[in-house]
Design a protein around this motif. Structure first.
Motif, PDB file in Angstrom:
ATOM      1  N   ARG A  27       0.836  -1.211   0.000  1.00 44.05           N
ATOM      2  CA  ARG A  27       0.000   0.000   0.000  1.00 44.05           C
ATOM      3  C   ARG A  27       0.870   1.260   0.000  1.00 44.05           C
ATOM      4  NH1 ARG A  27      -3.656  -3.315   3.550  1.00 44.05           N
ATOM      5  NH2 ARG A  27      -5.485  -3.749   2.242  1.00 44.05           N
ATOM      6  N   HIS A  28       1.998   1.213   0.694  1.00 40.66           N
ATOM      7  CA  HIS A  28       2.944   2.331   0.637  1.00 40.66           C
ATOM      8  C   HIS A  28       3.421   2.550  -0.800  1.00 40.66           C
ATOM      9  CE1 HIS A  28       6.496   4.831   1.390  1.00 40.66           C
ATOM     10  NE2 HIS A  28       7.142   3.991   0.605  1.00 40.66           N
ATOM     11  N   LEU A  29       3.765   1.472  -1.482  1.00 43.45           N
ATOM     12  CA  LEU A  29       4.240   1.596  -2.866  1.00 43.45           C
ATOM     13  C   LEU A  29       3.143   2.136  -3.776  1.00 43.45           C
ATOM     14  CD1 LEU A  29       6.282  -1.721  -3.103  1.00 43.45           C
ATOM     15  CD2 LEU A  29       7.196   0.601  -2.895  1.00 43.45           C
ATOM     16  N   GLU A  30       1.908   1.708  -3.535  1.00 46.02           N
ATOM     17  CA  GLU A  30       0.794   2.239  -4.325  1.00 46.02           C
ATOM     18  C   GLU A  30       0.634   3.741  -4.088  1.00 46.02           C
ATOM     19  OE1 GLU A  30      -3.992   1.505  -5.111  1.00 46.02           O
ATOM     20  OE2 GLU A  30      -2.964   0.439  -3.478  1.00 46.02           O
ATOM     21  N   GLU A  31       0.700   4.153  -2.836  1.00 44.06           N
ATOM     22  CA  GLU A  31       0.564   5.577  -2.519  1.00 44.06           C
ATOM     23  C   GLU A  31       1.714   6.393  -3.101  1.00 44.06           C
ATOM     24  OE1 GLU A  31       0.330   5.604   1.693  1.00 44.06           O
ATOM     25  OE2 GLU A  31      -1.686   4.695   1.753  1.00 44.06           O
ATOM     26  N   ALA A  32       2.875   5.758  -3.259  1.00 45.59           N
ATOM     27  CA  ALA A  32       4.029   6.423  -3.858  1.00 45.59           C
ATOM     28  C   ALA A  32       4.001   6.355  -5.381  1.00 45.59           C
ATOM     29  CB  ALA A  32       5.319   5.787  -3.347  1.00 45.59           C
ATOM     30  N   SER A  33       2.909   5.803  -5.945  1.00 47.80           N
ATOM     31  CA  SER A  33       2.748   5.644  -7.403  1.00 47.80           C
ATOM     32  C   SER A  33       3.861   4.801  -8.019  1.00 47.80           C
ATOM     33  CB  SER A  33       2.677   7.021  -8.094  1.00 47.80           C
ATOM     34  OG  SER A  33       1.573   7.761  -7.624  1.00 47.80           O
ATOM     35  N   TYR A  34       4.349   3.852  -7.225  1.00 52.73           N
ATOM     36  CA  TYR A  34       5.358   2.937  -7.749  1.00 52.73           C
ATOM     37  C   TYR A  34       4.663   1.955  -8.682  1.00 52.73           C
ATOM     38  CZ  TYR A  34       9.123  -0.504  -7.821  1.00 52.73           C
ATOM     39  OH  TYR A  34      10.111  -1.376  -8.222  1.00 52.73           O
TER      40      TYR A  34
ATOM     41  N   SER B   3       4.696  -2.859  -8.522  1.00 50.67           N
ATOM     42  CA  SER B   3       4.219  -3.766  -7.477  1.00 50.67           C
ATOM     43  C   SER B   3       2.732  -4.040  -7.669  1.00 50.67           C
ATOM     44  CB  SER B   3       4.456  -3.160  -6.091  1.00 50.67           C
ATOM     45  OG  SER B   3       3.823  -1.901  -5.983  1.00 50.67           O
ATOM     46  N   PRO B   4       2.262  -5.226  -7.282  1.00 52.85           N
ATOM     47  CA  PRO B   4       0.822  -5.490  -7.330  1.00 52.85           C
ATOM     48  C   PRO B   4       0.090  -4.651  -6.294  1.00 52.85           C
ATOM     49  CG  PRO B   4       1.963  -7.273  -6.217  1.00 52.85           C
ATOM     50  CD  PRO B   4       3.024  -6.363  -6.755  1.00 52.85           C
ATOM     51  N   ARG B   5      -1.187  -4.412  -6.543  1.00 53.64           N
ATOM     52  CA  ARG B   5      -2.018  -3.656  -5.608  1.00 53.64           C
ATOM     53  C   ARG B   5      -2.824  -4.617  -4.740  1.00 53.64           C
ATOM     54  NH1 ARG B   5       1.551  -0.135  -6.778  1.00 53.64           N
ATOM     55  NH2 ARG B   5       1.090   1.370  -8.431  1.00 53.64           N
ATOM     56  N   VAL B   6      -2.985  -4.252  -3.487  1.00 52.82           N
ATOM     57  CA  VAL B   6      -3.740  -5.072  -2.542  1.00 52.82           C
ATOM     58  C   VAL B   6      -5.225  -4.759  -2.683  1.00 52.82           C
ATOM     59  CG1 VAL B   6      -4.115  -5.631  -0.119  1.00 52.82           C
ATOM     60  CG2 VAL B   6      -1.802  -5.094  -0.931  1.00 52.82           C
ATOM     61  N   LEU B   7      -6.036  -5.804  -2.897  1.00 50.40           N
ATOM     62  CA  LEU B   7      -7.478  -5.632  -3.036  1.00 50.40           C
ATOM     63  C   LEU B   7      -8.250  -6.212  -1.859  1.00 50.40           C
ATOM     64  CD1 LEU B   7      -7.816  -6.506  -6.846  1.00 50.40           C
ATOM     65  CD2 LEU B   7      -7.535  -4.255  -5.782  1.00 50.40           C
ATOM     66  N   GLY B   8      -7.537  -6.751  -0.863  1.00 48.13           N
ATOM     67  CA  GLY B   8      -8.200  -7.280   0.324  1.00 48.13           C
ATOM     68  C   GLY B   8      -8.133  -8.790   0.394  1.00 48.13           C
TER      69      GLY B   8
ATOM     70  N   LEU C 249      -4.671  -9.854  -4.881  1.00 51.40           N
ATOM     71  CA  LEU C 249      -3.778  -8.863  -5.463  1.00 51.40           C
ATOM     72  C   LEU C 249      -4.106  -8.697  -6.938  1.00 51.40           C
ATOM     73  CD1 LEU C 249      -0.394 -10.239  -4.019  1.00 51.40           C
ATOM     74  CD2 LEU C 249      -1.846  -8.457  -3.029  1.00 51.40           C
ATOM     75  N   THR C 250      -3.730  -7.566  -7.494  1.00 51.22           N
ATOM     76  CA  THR C 250      -3.892  -7.395  -8.929  1.00 51.22           C
ATOM     77  C   THR C 250      -2.913  -8.301  -9.673  1.00 51.22           C
ATOM     78  OG1 THR C 250      -2.361  -5.521  -8.861  1.00 51.22           O
ATOM     79  CG2 THR C 250      -4.718  -5.017  -8.793  1.00 51.22           C
TER      80      THR C 250
ATOM     81  N   ASP D 196      14.645   2.990  -3.707  1.00 52.23           N
ATOM     82  CA  ASP D 196      14.385   4.424  -3.543  1.00 52.23           C
ATOM     83  C   ASP D 196      12.929   4.667  -3.141  1.00 52.23           C
ATOM     84  OD1 ASP D 196      17.013   4.940  -4.193  1.00 52.23           O
ATOM     85  OD2 ASP D 196      16.589   5.582  -6.252  1.00 52.23           O
ATOM     86  N   ALA D 197      12.009   3.890  -3.721  1.00 50.22           N
ATOM     87  CA  ALA D 197      10.587   4.082  -3.438  1.00 50.22           C
ATOM     88  C   ALA D 197      10.233   3.690  -2.008  1.00 50.22           C
ATOM     89  CB  ALA D 197       9.747   3.270  -4.425  1.00 50.22           C
ATOM     90  N   VAL D 198      10.981   2.728  -1.446  1.00 50.91           N
ATOM     91  CA  VAL D 198      10.645   2.203  -0.121  1.00 50.91           C
ATOM     92  C   VAL D 198      11.462   2.865   0.989  1.00 50.91           C
ATOM     93  CG1 VAL D 198      12.329   0.312   0.057  1.00 50.91           C
ATOM     94  CG2 VAL D 198       9.992   0.002   0.952  1.00 50.91           C
TER      95      VAL D 198
END
Length: 256
Positions: free
Chosen positions: A38-45, A48-53, A62-63, A95-97
């Motif tokens: 979720r951090h990577l998603e918020e950073a527009s990285y 990485s796959p996105r968490v869908l629950g 995941l996506t 760098d993103a993390v």
């Protein structure tokens, strides 16, 4: 729900694709991995796959990252362009993390929690098989279960074992898709430069250190009954890992 397509049919980790999603079993460290993703998603990285629950079976959702991965990844890093892209992908992730700290109460598969000074949350399993490729370009990174707090050099050394590679010529030609024995020193230096290191100094020792740490981690997790490590030990995998370490120690002159 759409039909399930089996991506990995391990008895301890069955991974399936359902439409544009991937469903995977959860573990005690899954909440930490989800916080990282979720951090990577918020950073527009973008890699990485996105968490869908979670789904109705309690699996993480995941996506799905479209492209080639798994065994096909080995051929992608044989050429200079693929090796450089692979190294830059790792640097971009680090760098993103860099600013990420997990929420209180979460821990990684090792039981560790927050990174210490000089550490980031490393991917922990950054090999060609865990990169998604579209053509000759990386398009994603898979399998974040082994994420853990370590210096960036941990991921660098782990990757170099496989892409320098720290393997004999026969394995390079038969399994790793090389058309001729690789110039290991040159490949190590090329990776270091693409990642952004000032030199390749110390990298051979770092790879050997990661190999040693990996053997101890497999032994400890197996002793605790963790899978798949317990199965690996039962099947003699520790002997294989010890043989790889011995090869690295005996052939470090090929890299220096």
């Amino acid at each position: 729900m759409s039909r399930e397509e089996i991506l990995q049919d391990d008895e301890h980790r069955r991974v399936v694709r359902v439409g544009d999603t991937v469903r995977r079993p959860v573990h005690p460290w899954t909440p930490a991995v989800h916080a990282l993703l979720r951090h990577l998603e918020e950073a527009s990285y973008p890699y990485s796959p996105r968490v869908l629950g979670l789904d109705e079976q309690g699996r993480e959702v995941l996506t799905y990252l479209e492209g080639e991965s798994g065994p096909r990844g080995w051929a992608k890093v044989v050429g200079d362009a693929g090796l450089v892209s692979f190294a830059r992908l790792l640097r971009g992730y680090h760098d993103a993390v860099a600013g990420f700290r997990p929420p209180p109460g979460l821990s990684w598969f090792t039981g560790e929690a927050e990174p210490r000074d000089g550490e980031v949350i490393c991917h922990g399993d950054f090999g060609p098989w865990n990169v998604v490729w579209r053509g000759d370009r990386p398009a994603g990174i898979l399998d974040w279960d082994y994420a853990l707090p370590r210096p960036r050099l941990h991921d660098v050394a782990y990757a170099l074992e496989y892409v320098a590679p720290f393997r004999d010529d026969a394995e390079c030609l038969r399994w790793l898709r090389y058309p001729a024995p690789p110039d290991r020193r040159r490949r190590l230096e090329l990776f270091a430069g693409a990642y952004g290191l000032p030199s390749a100094e110390g990298l051979v020792d770092a790879v050997i250190g990661v190999q040693r740490d990996g053997i101890e981690r497999v032994r400890e997790l197996a002793a605790a009954g963790r899978q798949p490590q317990a199965r690996w030990v039962a099947e003699g995998h520790l002997d294989d890992l010890g043989g790889r370490l011995a090869w690295s120690l005996a052939h470090r002159h090929l890299f220096e």
